[in-house]
Design an enzyme around this catalytic site. Structure first.
Site, PDB file in Angstrom:
ATOM      1  N   LYS A  53      37.370  42.756  39.292  1.00 41.31           N
ATOM      2  CA  LYS A  53      36.394  42.293  40.453  1.00 41.31           C
ATOM      3  C   LYS A  53      36.413  43.260  41.376  1.00 41.31           C
ATOM      4  CE  LYS A  53      36.051  37.738  38.736  1.00 41.31           C
ATOM      5  NZ  LYS A  53      36.502  36.349  38.559  1.00 41.31           N
ATOM      6  N   GLN A  97      39.240  32.510  42.791  1.00 39.55           N
ATOM      7  CA  GLN A  97      39.715  32.731  41.330  1.00 39.55           C
ATOM      8  C   GLN A  97      40.367  31.273  40.765  1.00 39.55           C
ATOM      9  OE1 GLN A  97      38.785  35.390  39.480  1.00 39.55           O
ATOM     10  NE2 GLN A  97      39.759  34.560  37.530  1.00 39.55           N
ATOM     11  N   ASP A 120      29.784  32.482  42.379  1.00 41.34           N
ATOM     12  CA  ASP A 120      30.114  31.759  41.018  1.00 41.34           C
ATOM     13  C   ASP A 120      28.889  30.795  40.364  1.00 41.34           C
ATOM     14  OD1 ASP A 120      32.200  32.699  39.449  1.00 41.34           O
ATOM     15  OD2 ASP A 120      33.979  31.845  40.932  1.00 41.34           O
TER      16      ASP A 120
HETATM   17  N1  GUN Z   1      38.512  32.175  36.055  1.00 37.43           N
HETATM   18  C1  GUN Z   1      38.147  32.296  34.732  1.00 37.43           C
HETATM   19  N2  GUN Z   1      36.777  32.629  34.766  1.00 37.43           N
HETATM   20  C2  GUN Z   1      36.587  32.546  36.130  1.00 37.43           C
HETATM   21  C3  GUN Z   1      35.069  32.731  36.676  1.00 37.43           C
HETATM   22  O1  GUN Z   1      34.160  32.950  36.163  1.00 37.43           O
HETATM   23  N3  GUN Z   1      35.228  32.473  38.107  1.00 37.43           N
HETATM   24  C4  GUN Z   1      36.245  32.040  38.862  1.00 37.43           C
HETATM   25  N4  GUN Z   1      36.264  31.877  39.838  1.00 37.43           N
HETATM   26  N5  GUN Z   1      37.373  31.950  38.224  1.00 37.43           N
HETATM   27  C5  GUN Z   1      37.553  32.250  36.928  1.00 37.43           C
END
Ligand code: GUN
Length: 292
Positions: A53, A97, A120
């Site tokens: 990311k 996350q 998100d």
């Molecule tokens: N952990 C696994 N997939 C995701 C996601 O799409 N967003 C976040 N914040 N954590 C994750």
């Protein structure tokens, strides 16, 4: 044989488009969108996701702010960090996350994020906005699925869409997005009766349950678009580890009209759509129309 939907290539196109939008915002509005990613603890999979990311945010020309915190951080300290990021005008998007350590209530943290910075799309306000059709942030993986479907057929109106899986991250928000595209939507799950027959009625079939090879070729309607959200690590007969989806690809590719591979289908789309949400968030916060 089905058309293989190349998520890697489509994600790369989206990232290029975003990089152009970011350049436009910098030049014409003196605005550099910024994304803060909060990683708590040292979950190896989360570390990989977060690193990707950060790299892709920077590559698109945006500001990336990385907050790595020890697994022992308290819930109160985490909420303080979110408050600080909510108040920071340089930060247009906040992503915490998941999963979080057990002593931190993830819902409490997510719902402390300013909804307009919730890239998100997990905040209850954004969930509500999506459900009733207001502007807001939608979750990245379902947005990526819709992009892949539209790469096959631009207008999804009237399609019978069956989503296998009812998670808050994929199944439920994807149902809302597909309703917005005028599909007839069915959400199926582990307790659905005659799951194979339900799937056989689908013009668009999405598998998002986390069960390797659950969807058989015989469950797929000839010519259907099949989107496989599953990422399962399984051991092959020769003892090697291999990534497979929730769809039996070897079978389904002979029946479907178009199908996503695993890896290289939905996976690469998620971060591309996260970057898109961040640019949208930045524009909304500054009252600037989204560049073409
Ligand atoms: N952990 C696994 N997939 C995701 C996601 O799409 N967003 C976040 N914040 N954590 C994750």
């Amino acid at each position: 044989m089905a058309q293989i939907i190349d998520g890697k290539a489509i994600a790369a196109e989206i990232r290029q488009h975003i990089a152009n939008q970011v350049q436009f915002l910098k030049t014409n509005h003196n605005l550099t969108p910024g994304l803060s990613v909060v990683l708590i603890g040292e979950n190896p999979a989360s570390q990989v996701y977060v690193r990707n990311k950060v790299i892709q945010t920077t590559n698109a020309g945006m500001n990336s702010f990385h907050h790595q915190k020890d697994a022992t951080i308290s819930e109160t300290e985490t909420l303080d960090l979110i408050d600080q990021l909510n108040a920071d005008a340089q930060v247009n998007g906040i992503l915490v996350q998941l999963p979080l350590p057990a002593h931190i209530n993830a819902d409490k943290i997510i719902n402390a994020i300013e909804p307009d910075k919730d890239v998100d799309g997990f905040h209850v306000v954004n969930t509500g906005r999506l459900t009733i059709g207001l502007q807001g942030m939608a979750p990245c993986t379902p947005l990526g699925c819709v992009e892949l479907m539209k790469s096959v057929k631009a207008d999804l109106t009237g399609c019978n869409a069956v989503i296998v899986g009812r998670s808050n991250i994929v199944g439920k928000p994807l149902a809302a997005l597909l309703l917005r595209e005028h599909c007839t939507v069915t959400i199926a799950h582990s307790r659905t009766k005659k799951l194979n027959e339900v799937c056989m009625g689908a013009d668009i079939l999405v598998a998002a349950v986390g069960q390797p090879n659950l969807v058989k070729g015989s469950w797929v309607k000839p010519g259907a678009t099949v989107i496989d959200v599953g990422i399962n690590r399984i051991e092959t007969e020769s003892g090697k580890m291999k990534l497979v989806g929730d769809v039996n690809f070897a079978e389904a590719q002979h029946v479907a009209g178009a199908i996503t591979p695993v890896p290289g289908g939905v996976g690469p789309m998620t971060i591309a759509l996260l970057l898109q949400n961040t640019v949208r968030a930045a524009c909304m916060q500054h009252g600037i129309p989204l560049p073409d």
